[in-house]
Write a protein that holds these residues in place. Structure first.
Motif, PDB file in Angstrom:
ATOM      1  N   GLN A  54      -4.524   8.006  -4.180  1.00 24.68           N
ATOM      2  CA  GLN A  54      -5.257   6.960  -4.897  1.00 24.68           C
ATOM      3  C   GLN A  54      -5.035   7.047  -6.405  1.00 24.68           C
ATOM      4  OE1 GLN A  54      -9.148   7.952  -3.402  1.00 24.68           O
ATOM      5  NE2 GLN A  54      -9.109   6.354  -1.818  1.00 24.68           N
TER       6      GLN A  54
ATOM      7  N   LYS B  71     -10.660  10.941  -6.981  1.00 29.47           N
ATOM      8  CA  LYS B  71      -9.823  10.181  -6.059  1.00 29.47           C
ATOM      9  C   LYS B  71      -8.897  11.128  -5.313  1.00 29.47           C
ATOM     10  CE  LYS B  71     -11.188   6.278  -8.043  1.00 29.47           C
ATOM     11  NZ  LYS B  71     -12.018   5.244  -7.347  1.00 29.47           N
TER      12      LYS B  71
ATOM     13  N   GLU C 105       0.295   1.124 -10.416  1.00 27.84           N
ATOM     14  CA  GLU C 105      -0.223  -0.182 -10.835  1.00 27.84           C
ATOM     15  C   GLU C 105       0.144  -0.525 -12.275  1.00 27.84           C
ATOM     16  OE1 GLU C 105      -4.363  -0.271  -9.815  1.00 27.84           O
ATOM     17  OE2 GLU C 105      -3.957  -0.382  -7.646  1.00 27.84           O
TER      18      GLU C 105
ATOM     19  N   THR D 177      -1.566   5.806  -7.285  1.00 28.68           N
ATOM     20  CA  THR D 177      -1.474   4.351  -7.222  1.00 28.68           C
ATOM     21  C   THR D 177      -2.145   3.696  -8.426  1.00 28.68           C
ATOM     22  OG1 THR D 177      -1.391   4.375  -4.804  1.00 28.68           O
ATOM     23  CG2 THR D 177      -2.057   2.313  -5.850  1.00 28.68           C
ATOM     24  N   GLN D 178      -3.364   4.147  -8.735  1.00 27.19           N
ATOM     25  CA  GLN D 178      -4.142   3.494  -9.788  1.00 27.19           C
ATOM     26  C   GLN D 178      -3.654   3.830 -11.188  1.00 27.19           C
ATOM     27  OE1 GLN D 178      -8.241   4.523  -9.019  1.00 27.19           O
ATOM     28  NE2 GLN D 178      -8.226   3.595  -6.983  1.00 27.19           N
ATOM     29  N   GLN D 179      -3.179   5.061 -11.388  1.00 24.50           N
ATOM     30  CA  GLN D 179      -2.860   5.488 -12.744  1.00 24.50           C
ATOM     31  C   GLN D 179      -1.374   5.369 -13.097  1.00 24.50           C
ATOM     32  OE1 GLN D 179      -4.607   9.184 -14.032  1.00 24.50           O
ATOM     33  NE2 GLN D 179      -6.421   8.924 -12.763  1.00 24.50           N
TER      34      GLN D 179
END
Length: 511
Positions: free
Chosen positions: A190, A186, A198, A193-195
């Motif tokens: 990204q 990623k 969120e 944001t995801q790890q």
């Protein structure tokens, strides 16, 4: 009273409320002393948000108040997010802190082959590279991308021995992010944001330029120039530099979201019962690596303690009654701090919308003093005194223009042409309206070369406030009637100050 008893005393709601009321009075005093338009603050203790509030306004001259949801640029407090992402790579077994960088990024190269071989993953974020402070920061300002920043390291000249002393750089956090991108598949944004965003419910946070400027509830960006407040509007042409330098400083957030980040830190990597980062690897990101400031008779400094060390995107300070882990952030318009006391399970985040101010550190230290019932100190006055000392030092060191400057040795047209070096690429110089204009970088940034004396000129970004200063000078070297090199003082400390003129551009003229 012991430290533990002090802590317990201030956890009682009545005592805490009294301290917070005193704190709020102090916040307004400090805000007015430094002419900061707006401030947002949140505090966490024992996994709970115990305080959240906005002060002042989002933009100087307006009546739109700052609130806990107001978005700020958090600057270099972003660095700890990048080190947390690397810690997660260690958790997953992709790498170890003691691995050589080249074993994971074979194209990683510095100007010294031994340093290239010796550079470890943990060295990337420990601020002891041997480079000049803020080396190559201007690459992002004039439009170069992250790939170019990493590639430029092979040409960057060190100013000290590797690992020998502290030097604050941003470029190596971009290398750390390249590790994140390699093993997550990623982009850094990204993965962030995801790890992290969120799972921590940081829905209002982002790490892009659009994420900031399209937000409905965001702060204005302010700088003070010659005693005047300047608002950098959306059309200011240099905003992208921060987001290119992203892993070193591009997160946009508010105090409510940053309180969640504090909860993770105080929870030793666990948030709402779920492990986000292992306790051991998160602890490593706060483990001292490089002496930041230490020694006897240190002058009092908010969050400085009795000695401070750079870790991995954090500063670890030995302070009373307990060590403080912290990091400041500065952007073109904001100044921030995140700070916490791990042993007392308490932390604070301070976001302001004025760059170049000590207000975040002052308020964070004041919060801790009140929380622990520490000895009363007026950190605001200490900060104002330091500011005046810095102004006096800057004034004393200022270059004084010659009272009767000599004209350039050659007609202005003889200085035109293309000059280049391996880090900053080409600088093209032309004559416009009877003055020299330089163009640099992929963004074709315009720089006015204002005559100083003979073949020396001031380097001033045409679009207004930039990372230059009134003392940044540029000179031309002339040999045998030919202009051979352009010397940009602003880049000299990086070993990138000499731009050689293209041979076809040399014009011989009598001096």
């Amino acid at each position: 009273m012991t430290t533990a008893n002090k802590t317990l005393a201030y956890e009682k709601s009545e005592s805490l409320n009294a301290s917070l009321n005193q704190f709020e009075t102090y916040v307004e005093k400090v805000r007015n002393s430094w002419n900061v338009p707006g401030i947002a603050i949140a505090a966490v203790a024992k996994d709970e948000i115990i305080y959240q509030r906005g002060f002042g306004v989002k933009q100087y001259g307006s009546h739109d108040p700052v609130d806990p949801h107001t978005l700020f640029q958090i600057g270099s407090t972003t660095k700890a997010f990048t080190s947390a992402l690397v810690a997660k790579l260690v958790d997953a077994g992709y790498l170890q802190w003691g691995d050589r960088v080249i074993d994971h990024l074979p194209n990683f190269t510095t100007s010294d082959p031994w340093v290239t071989q010796a550079f470890l993953v943990r060295d990337l974020m420990a601020q002891h590279s041997g480079f000049e402070h803020h080396a190559t920061d201007d690459l992002t300002f004039v439009g170069f991308d992250r790939v170019h920043v990493i590639n430029s390291l092979k040409y960057l000249q060190p100013v000290t021995s590797f690992r020998s002393s502290y030097a604050y750089v941003n470029n190596l956090f971009i290398v750390a992010a390249a590790l994140v991108e390699k093993y997550t598949g990623k982009t850094w944004e990204q993965a962030l944001t995801q790890q992290i965003f969120e799972p921590l419910h940081m829905q209002e946070s982002s790490a892009t330029k659009d994420g900031f400027f399209t937000a409905a509830n965001r702060t204005g960006l302010h700088v003070q120039l010659d005693g005047k407040m300047v608002i950098l509007d959306k059309d200011w042409p240099f905003h992208q530099w921060l987001y290119t330098a992203g892993p070193a400083g591009s997160i946009n957030s508010n105090v409510l979201n940053m309180a969640q980040w504090l909860r993770l830190q105080l929870g030793h990597g666990t948030f709402e019962g779920k492990e986000i980062v292992s306790a051991g690897n998160l602890q490593f990101t706060r483990t001292p690596q490089t002496v930041y400031m230490a020694g006897e008779n240190l002058p009092p400094h908010p969050l400085g303690g009795i000695g401070a060390f750079y870790a991995e995107g954090w500063v670890y300070a030995y302070a009373e009654p307990a060590p403080i882990v912290w990091h400041t952030g500065g952007t073109s318009g904001c100044a921030t701090v995140v700070a916490f006391v791990p042993t007392a399970n308490v932390g604070v985040v301070v976001l302001t919308n004025l760059s170049g101010t000590m207000v975040p550190e002052i308020l964070a230290q004041k919060f801790f003093d009140l929380y622990f019932g520490a000895l009363e100190r007026d950190w605001n006055q200490i900060g104002l005194d330091k500011k005046q000392q810095a102004i006096a030092k800057q004034t004393a060191a200022a270059k004084i223009p010659p009272s009767h400057p000599s004209p350039p040795a050659l007609p202005l047209s003889n200085y035109t042409g293309t000059y280049s070096n391996k880090i900053y690429g080409n600088v093209t110089i032309a004559v416009q309206s009877n003055k020299l204009i330089a163009t640099i970088g992929p963004n074709q940034v315009k720089v006015n070369l204002l005559h100083w004396d003979r073949d020396t000129f001031r380097w001033c970004y045409e679009a207004g406030w930039g990372p230059d200063s009134h003392e940044s000078l540029t000179s031309f070297e002339i040999q045998d009637g030919k202009v051979t090199n352009l010397i940009v003082e602003f880049f000299k400390a990086e070993g990138a100050g000499i731009f050689k003129r293209s041979l076809g551009d040399n014009v011989k003229s009598s001096v």
